[in-house]
Design a protein around this motif. Structure first.
Motif, mmCIF file in Angstrom:
data_model
loop_
_atom_site.group_PDB
_atom_site.id
_atom_site.type_symbol
_atom_site.label_atom_id
_atom_site.label_comp_id
_atom_site.label_asym_id
_atom_site.label_seq_id
_atom_site.Cartn_x
_atom_site.Cartn_y
_atom_site.Cartn_z
ATOM 1 N N ILE A 177 80.448 113.793 62.866
ATOM 2 C CA ILE A 177 79.026 114.155 62.755
ATOM 3 C C ILE A 177 78.816 115.633 63.032
ATOM 4 O O ILE A 177 78.013 116.311 62.367
ATOM 5 N N LEU A 178 79.574 116.174 63.985
ATOM 6 C CA LEU A 178 79.448 117.591 64.356
ATOM 7 C C LEU A 178 80.271 118.504 63.467
ATOM 8 O O LEU A 178 80.282 119.731 63.670
ATOM 9 N N GLY A 179 80.975 117.951 62.481
ATOM 10 C CA GLY A 179 81.776 118.759 61.567
ATOM 11 C C GLY A 179 83.080 119.230 62.162
ATOM 12 O O GLY A 179 83.667 120.215 61.696
ATOM 13 N N ALA A 185 83.518 116.893 55.668
ATOM 14 C CA ALA A 185 82.316 117.723 55.767
ATOM 15 C C ALA A 185 81.184 116.910 56.387
ATOM 16 O O ALA A 185 80.844 115.823 55.904
ATOM 17 N N ALA A 186 80.617 117.419 57.451
ATOM 18 C CA ALA A 186 79.533 116.712 58.146
ATOM 19 C C ALA A 186 78.352 116.487 57.200
ATOM 20 O O ALA A 186 77.885 117.431 56.546
ATOM 21 N N PRO A 187 77.827 115.259 57.089
ATOM 22 C CA PRO A 187 76.733 114.970 56.159
ATOM 23 C C PRO A 187 75.358 115.382 56.670
ATOM 24 O O PRO A 187 74.375 115.288 55.934
ATOM 25 N N GLY A 188 75.258 115.813 57.916
ATOM 26 C CA GLY A 188 73.952 116.146 58.481
ATOM 27 C C GLY A 188 73.071 114.913 58.580
ATOM 28 O O GLY A 188 73.530 113.839 58.967
ATOM 29 N N LEU A 189 71.798 115.070 58.185
ATOM 30 C CA LEU A 189 70.849 113.959 58.258
ATOM 31 C C LEU A 189 70.655 113.257 56.917
ATOM 32 O O LEU A 189 69.762 112.427 56.772
ATOM 33 N N SER A 190 71.503 113.583 55.937
ATOM 34 C CA SER A 190 71.293 113.058 54.585
ATOM 35 C C SER A 190 71.355 111.534 54.522
ATOM 36 O O SER A 190 70.571 110.898 53.809
ATOM 37 N N ASN A 191 72.278 110.922 55.255
ATOM 38 C CA ASN A 191 72.375 109.455 55.239
ATOM 39 C C ASN A 191 71.299 108.796 56.086
ATOM 40 O O ASN A 191 70.909 107.652 55.840
ATOM 41 N N GLY A 254 75.035 103.291 70.077
ATOM 42 C CA GLY A 254 75.879 104.454 69.799
ATOM 43 C C GLY A 254 76.732 104.272 68.559
ATOM 44 O O GLY A 254 76.780 105.145 67.687
ATOM 45 N N SER A 255 77.405 103.121 68.454
ATOM 46 C CA SER A 255 78.282 102.917 67.303
ATOM 47 C C SER A 255 77.496 102.709 66.007
ATOM 48 O O SER A 255 77.916 103.176 64.935
ATOM 49 N N ILE A 256 76.347 102.044 66.075
ATOM 50 C CA ILE A 256 75.528 101.880 64.866
ATOM 51 C C ILE A 256 74.993 103.238 64.406
ATOM 52 O O ILE A 256 74.918 103.526 63.202
ATOM 53 N N PHE A 257 74.639 104.097 65.357
ATOM 54 C CA PHE A 257 74.187 105.449 65.023
ATOM 55 C C PHE A 257 75.277 106.212 64.271
ATOM 56 O O PHE A 257 74.998 106.893 63.267
ATOM 57 N N VAL A 258 76.516 106.109 64.717
ATOM 58 C CA VAL A 258 77.637 106.771 64.040
ATOM 59 C C VAL A 258 77.763 106.265 62.609
ATOM 60 O O VAL A 258 77.937 107.050 61.665
ATOM 61 N N ILE A 259 77.648 104.961 62.423
ATOM 62 C CA ILE A 259 77.816 104.372 61.083
ATOM 63 C C ILE A 259 76.744 104.866 60.132
ATOM 64 O O ILE A 259 77.045 105.314 59.012
ATOM 65 N N VAL A 260 75.468 104.791 60.528
ATOM 66 C CA VAL A 260 74.386 105.173 59.611
ATOM 67 C C VAL A 260 74.313 106.682 59.415
ATOM 68 O O VAL A 260 73.731 107.148 58.423
ATOM 69 N N MET A 261 74.885 107.458 60.314
ATOM 70 C CA MET A 261 74.932 108.904 60.126
ATOM 71 C C MET A 261 76.010 109.311 59.127
ATOM 72 O O MET A 261 75.824 110.247 58.347
ATOM 73 N N LEU A 262 77.131 108.594 59.132
ATOM 74 C CA LEU A 262 78.282 109.019 58.337
ATOM 75 C C LEU A 262 78.351 108.391 56.954
ATOM 76 O O LEU A 262 79.003 108.937 56.055
ATOM 77 N N LEU A 263 77.692 107.240 56.750
ATOM 78 C CA LEU A 263 77.803 106.547 55.468
ATOM 79 C C LEU A 263 76.435 106.126 54.956
ATOM 80 O O LEU A 263 75.523 105.843 55.744
ATOM 81 N N PRO A 264 76.263 106.078 53.617
ATOM 82 C CA PRO A 264 75.008 105.553 53.053
ATOM 83 C C PRO A 264 74.818 104.099 53.464
ATOM 84 O O PRO A 264 75.752 103.295 53.393
ATOM 85 N N VAL A 278 83.857 103.345 57.911
ATOM 86 C CA VAL A 278 83.821 104.687 58.509
ATOM 87 C C VAL A 278 85.223 105.256 58.631
ATOM 88 O O VAL A 278 85.480 106.418 58.273
ATOM 89 N N LEU A 279 86.146 104.464 59.136
ATOM 90 C CA LEU A 279 87.518 104.951 59.318
ATOM 91 C C LEU A 279 88.173 105.272 57.974
ATOM 92 O O LEU A 279 88.931 106.245 57.861
ATOM 93 N N ASN A 280 87.887 104.476 56.942
ATOM 94 C CA ASN A 280 88.413 104.775 55.605
ATOM 95 C C ASN A 280 87.804 106.058 55.049
ATOM 96 O O ASN A 280 88.493 106.846 54.393
ATOM 97 N N GLU A 281 86.510 106.275 55.299
ATOM 98 C CA GLU A 281 85.840 107.493 54.836
ATOM 99 C C GLU A 281 86.461 108.736 55.466
ATOM 100 O O GLU A 281 86.509 109.808 54.835
ATOM 101 N N LEU A 282 86.946 108.595 56.673
ATOM 102 C CA LEU A 282 87.595 109.716 57.360
ATOM 103 C C LEU A 282 89.090 109.780 57.055
ATOM 104 O O LEU A 282 89.810 110.613 57.620
ATOM 105 N N HIS A 283 89.547 108.903 56.156
ATOM 106 C CA HIS A 283 90.946 108.868 55.704
ATOM 107 C C HIS A 283 91.916 108.656 56.858
ATOM 108 O O HIS A 283 92.975 109.298 56.929
ATOM 109 N N ILE A 284 91.545 107.761 57.747
ATOM 110 C CA ILE A 284 92.430 107.401 58.846
ATOM 111 C C ILE A 284 93.316 106.247 58.371
ATOM 112 O O ILE A 284 92.805 105.185 58.018
ATOM 113 N N PRO A 285 94.631 106.430 58.338
ATOM 114 C CA PRO A 285 95.517 105.393 57.796
ATOM 115 C C PRO A 285 95.520 104.136 58.660
ATOM 116 O O PRO A 285 95.370 104.188 59.888
#
Length: 475
Positions: A177-179, A185-191, A254-264, A278-285
């Motif tokens: 979220i903080l980039g 790339a941090a999505p900001g408030l777009s999602n 806290g965890s729901i906030f992370v999800i809706v901030m990072l993904l549509p 979320v973990l797939n979006e961050l390309h974590i194997p």
């Protein structure tokens, strides 16, 4: 009570759970499989505004737990709110709410056994679901047959794994979220504010999502059941329930906030498995395998807690004469073995059915038959606390070590909120059947409770246990 482990009397449990184990039992009760999986459907219904649903229902649960803490610290015991209901309203109330609570866990054991078996089957396809479910359930029944410390130790490590997974998820998510996460790339408030705004479907779906959110919180009361076997029950209950506030803020919101901030919010991946998405979006194997193992841990924790909670509730009711005397007996470790067997019966029956019926059919049957007992239990806790507080304020004012905030106004507010939740279930076609089944089961439980109370009064009133004994720590 001193800190020594007590040797059980006939029918009595051992006071052997330490503060560390009690703290983790409380944490484990908050973090269930519903958080890891069920949150996806809630996000899909309400969008980012699901945060409001989690916060509102979280506040409701915090208030219910504070009411329970007021009573539990005053008289901790394994019967918890069912014991208090007996004291305040009579045996019919304790029997009704006790059997409803045990029934809820019996069904949940079966539900979670099938869910856990499905995960094992995905990870190891050669293993059939019925076999995986049988092995998991049999293993945890064996754990619950041993000393209560075995239950506490398993629950400690189950909770530790869940806490570590969520904390790691929150740290990684905050960095993204903080980039600060490499390659993202941090999505900001777009999602959070895009795709139709904060409440893209309006506030009606947020209210419907609140129903799903409500049931994901169920289990926070397990620590008050375990108080009957704690070394220092009053302090353990007070510390455990008082910390529910920050756990809900950190783990759920806290965890729901992370999800809706990072993904549509409308992403199909979020609806299927938000944490994996979320973990797939961050390309974590290995994200899918990792989260499957975490969810499996949550399932095992729920099975462990379910067997324990249902058996202790049945045992406590037997001590009050509300169930057959056979369930009062304990083995040499102070474990009510007959109650453990009965408490596990729902799960065992589910596995047998799963052998002959497709898993999806069993899964849906369990969802419907479990109904909405959590709402009835919370109603019972709230009404009991109102009666309890009125009695104590009249007879012994100033004696309570823990008090409900803003009494009686917040207690009445909880009743109103529970009525709103019930009305929402009546309006929603998806939950109407569950509500109808719950009302039917509740009516049967209340009728059985009243019949038992009348029979006891007519048959042998002199043998009935004095109500004053229920205030102590005998149970």
């Amino acid at each position: 009570m001193n800190s020594q482990i007590s040797t059980p009397r006939a029918g009595a449990l051992r006071h052997a759970l330490g503060n560390r184990q009690m703290s983790m039992i409380a944490i484990g009760g908050v973090i269930g499989a519903g958080l890891f999986v069920g949150s996806g459907s809630a996000i899909g219904m309400a969008g980012p505004a699901v945060l409001v649903a989690y916060a509102a229902i979280g506040l409701l649960v915090v208030l219910v737990m504070r009411m329970l803490a007021e009573m539990a610290v005053a008289a901790p015991g394994s019967g918890s709110f069912a014991t208090y209901a007996t004291r305040e309203f009579g045996p019919w109330a304790g029997l009704s709410i006790g059997w409803l609570y045990a029934y809820q866990w019996m069904v949940t054991i079966g539900f979670e056994a099938i869910a856990g078996a499905s995960i094992v089957h995905r990870l190891l396809p050669p293993i059939p679901t019925w076999l995986a479910a049988l092995v998991m359930l049999a293993s945890l029944i064996a754990v619950n047959f041993g000393r209560v410390e075995s239950f506490g130790t398993f629950e400690f490590w189950f909770a530790m794994i869940k806490v570590a997974a969520i904390v790691a998820f929150l740290l990684v998510g905050l960095a993204a979220i903080l980039g600060l996460f490499p390659g993202f790339a941090a999505p900001g408030l777009s999602n959070l504010t895009g795709q139709g705004g904060f409440a893209p479907e309006g506030w009606g779906p947020v209210a419907m999502a609140s129903l799903a959110v409500f049931f994901s919180y169920f289990g926070t009361e397990v620590v008050t059941i375990a108080a009957g076997e704690a070394k220092d029950p009053a302090n353990a209950v007070r510390r455990g329930i008082n910390s529910v506030v920050w756990r809900i803020l950190l783990f759920y919101i806290g965890s729901i906030f992370v999800i809706v901030m990072l993904l549509p919010w409308s992403s199909t991946e979020v609806a299927a498995s938000p944490y994996v998405a979320v973990l797939n979006e961050l390309h974590i194997p290995g994200a899918a395998v990792f989260m499957n193992l975490v969810v499996l841990t949550a399932v095992l924790s729920c099975l462990n807690s379910g067997i324990y909670s249902s058996s202790r509730m049945i045992h406590a009711m037997a001590l009050r004469g509300e169930t057959p005397k056979a369930f009062t007996r304990v083995n040499r470790h102070g474990v009510p073995t007959a109650a453990v067997i009965l408490g596990s019966a729902g799960g065992l029956a589910t596995i047998v059915a799963n052998y002959f019926v497709p898993s999806d059919s069993v899964y849906q049957f369990l969802l419907n038959s479990s109904g909405s007992v959590a709402v009835v239990v919370y109603f019972g806790i709230t009404l009991t606390q109102l009666r309890f507080r009125t009695r104590v304020d009249r007879s012994d004012p100033g004696s309570l070590r823990v008090k409900m905030w803003g009494h009686p106004y917040l207690s009445v507010l909880v009743l109103v909120a529970l009525l709103v939740v019930t009305a929402g279930m009546l309006v929603s076609a998806d939950t109407r059947l569950s509500l109808a089944l719950t009302l039917l089961v509740t009516a049967i439980a209340v009728a059985a409770g009243i019949l038992t109370q009348v029979t006891r009064r007519r048959g042998a009133p002199a043998e009935e246990e004095p109500m004053e004994q229920l205030d102590g720590q005998a149970i």
